[in-house]
Design a protein around this motif. Structure first.
Motif, mmCIF file in Angstrom:
data_model
loop_
_atom_site.group_PDB
_atom_site.id
_atom_site.type_symbol
_atom_site.label_atom_id
_atom_site.label_comp_id
_atom_site.label_asym_id
_atom_site.label_seq_id
_atom_site.Cartn_x
_atom_site.Cartn_y
_atom_site.Cartn_z
ATOM 1 N N VAL A 13 7.059 -0.433 -2.548
ATOM 2 C CA VAL A 13 7.169 -0.154 -3.981
ATOM 3 C C VAL A 13 5.912 0.614 -4.384
ATOM 4 O O VAL A 13 4.792 0.138 -4.168
ATOM 5 N N THR A 14 6.104 1.806 -4.960
ATOM 6 C CA THR A 14 4.982 2.673 -5.350
ATOM 7 C C THR A 14 4.976 2.862 -6.851
ATOM 8 O O THR A 14 6.003 3.188 -7.445
ATOM 9 N N ASP A 15 3.813 2.650 -7.464
ATOM 10 C CA ASP A 15 3.667 2.924 -8.897
ATOM 11 C C ASP A 15 2.512 3.894 -9.103
ATOM 12 O O ASP A 15 1.810 4.247 -8.162
ATOM 13 N N ARG A 16 2.319 4.321 -10.359
ATOM 14 C CA ARG A 16 1.260 5.273 -10.686
ATOM 15 C C ARG A 16 0.255 4.667 -11.657
ATOM 16 O O ARG A 16 -0.340 5.372 -12.465
ATOM 17 N N GLY A 17 0.067 3.368 -11.552
ATOM 18 C CA GLY A 17 -0.859 2.671 -12.438
ATOM 19 C C GLY A 17 -2.283 2.682 -11.928
ATOM 20 O O GLY A 17 -2.657 3.518 -11.097
ATOM 21 N N PRO A 18 -3.098 1.742 -12.381
ATOM 22 C CA PRO A 18 -4.516 1.707 -11.991
ATOM 23 C C PRO A 18 -4.746 1.243 -10.561
ATOM 24 O O PRO A 18 -5.837 1.422 -10.026
ATOM 25 N N GLY A 19 -3.730 0.625 -9.928
ATOM 26 C CA GLY A 19 -3.901 0.154 -8.560
ATOM 27 C C GLY A 19 -4.762 -1.091 -8.468
ATOM 28 O O GLY A 19 -5.116 -1.717 -9.472
ATOM 29 N N GLY A 49 -2.444 4.878 -8.323
ATOM 30 C CA GLY A 49 -1.420 3.865 -8.229
ATOM 31 C C GLY A 49 -1.549 3.021 -6.982
ATOM 32 O O GLY A 49 -2.527 3.112 -6.233
ATOM 33 N N LEU A 50 -0.530 2.205 -6.762
ATOM 34 C CA LEU A 50 -0.537 1.258 -5.652
ATOM 35 C C LEU A 50 0.751 1.389 -4.857
ATOM 36 O O LEU A 50 1.835 1.552 -5.422
ATOM 37 N N ILE A 51 0.636 1.319 -3.538
ATOM 38 C CA ILE A 51 1.795 1.224 -2.652
ATOM 39 C C ILE A 51 1.753 -0.160 -2.013
ATOM 40 O O ILE A 51 0.845 -0.460 -1.231
#
Length: 298
Positions: free
Chosen positions: A212-218, A269-271
């Motif tokens: 799951v990949t997002d584009r937030g602060p991680g 982001g975070l993966i």
């Protein structure tokens, strides 16, 4: 004998001496020491869980009691009583979810769920989670996409689904973009949607990867190991509802299957990736069967 007596007396740090000959007695001592280390780690984990439950559940239980006492002590209208009951039910549901998560983690860590392994396509799990959470993501101003390929695996479907659901929930809660646009390079492109959350399922070598990949602060590198512990909530997430068990459950599920949970940078982001080994036998037969089935039109 002296070592075992100290262990039975409560000193779990005791270990058997290992010689240099490498004979069967040395190998037995090494295996027993490895077993003792595992037992010590489990006992420490049990103590930490007990302490965490006592600490982290005391506040919501106290709040629940105070609300009920306040509703009884004061004369209110039917609307106010109903509102108090609704808040009480909501708080109770949160406690139930926390206990359910703890029970699921305990099942995974104890290995009890190994008896419910089955052959299935991880791509189907990813599609199901996408369908379930797409409306929730849209309500929160995010867009949820899925990208899958055939990824047969022999695993516990219920736990794999719950672990992936936890990763998606975390991305929706904490993966909101910190900038309006993404810089090109460093793993990102100028055309990338900063509000996009991507669910992926694929097979790489002898592992199935659900990410799951997002584009937030991680999550900072220094905090990643700490983030998968029970009841841990990093500073950036303290204003959001939650119990701090989502990543802990995902990590326990990965460990149960002989895999691991990876937290990597998406720039930004975070993966979060569940890496599950593809076991021989059933999964390989399932893969062969799937190659004979025509792909559905998109």
């Amino acid at each position: 004998t002296g070592t075992t007596q100290r262990i039975m007396a409560g000193d779990l740090t005791g270990r058997l001496p290992v010689g240099r000959s490498g004979d069967e007695l040395d190998r037995l001592a090494e295996n027993l020491n490895a077993m003792l280390e595992r037992i010590e780690a489990l006992m420490m984990g049990l103590k930490e869980v007990s302490d965490n439950i006592a600490h982290d559940l005391k506040t919501p239980l106290t709040r629940l009691r105070n609300r009920a006492e306040d509703a009884l002590a004061k004369s209110r209208t039917e609307v106010e009583y109903r509102s108090a009951l609704e808040r009480t039910i909501e708080e109770s549901d949160g406690l139930i979810r926390t206990f359910n998560a703890l029970l699921m983690i305990a099942r995974a860590e104890s290995g009890q769920a190994r008896g419910n392994m089955d052959d299935f396509d991880a791509a189907d799990v990813a599609r199901g989670i996408h369908e379930l959470y797409e409306p929730l993501a849209e309500d929160d101003g995010m867009t949820l996409h899925v990208k899958v390929e055939t990824a047969p695996v022999h695993a516990n479907r219920e736990l794999i689904s719950q672990a992936l659901a936890n990763l998606v929930e975390n991305a929706i809660k904490y993966g909101k973009p910190i900038v309006a646009t993404l810089p090109a390079g460093a793993g990102a492109t100028a055309e990338a949607d900063p509000k996009e959350i991507l669910i992926e399922a694929r097979r790489v070598g002898d592992r199935v990867l659900l990410s799951v990949t997002d584009r937030g602060p991680g999550i900072p590198v220094a905090d990643r190991k700490h983030a998968v512990e029970r009841f841990v909530r990093l500073e950036a997430s303290r204003t959001q509802p939650g119990s701090g068990l989502g990543l802990s459950l995902a990590s326990a599920v990965a460990t149960l299957h002989g895999g691991d949970l990876r937290l990597d940078d998406a720039h930004p982001g975070l993966i979060a990736t569940l890496a599950i080994p593809v076991l021989s036998g059933g999964s390989d037969r399932l893969a062969a069967q799937m190659q004979d089935v025509p792909k559905k039109a998109a």
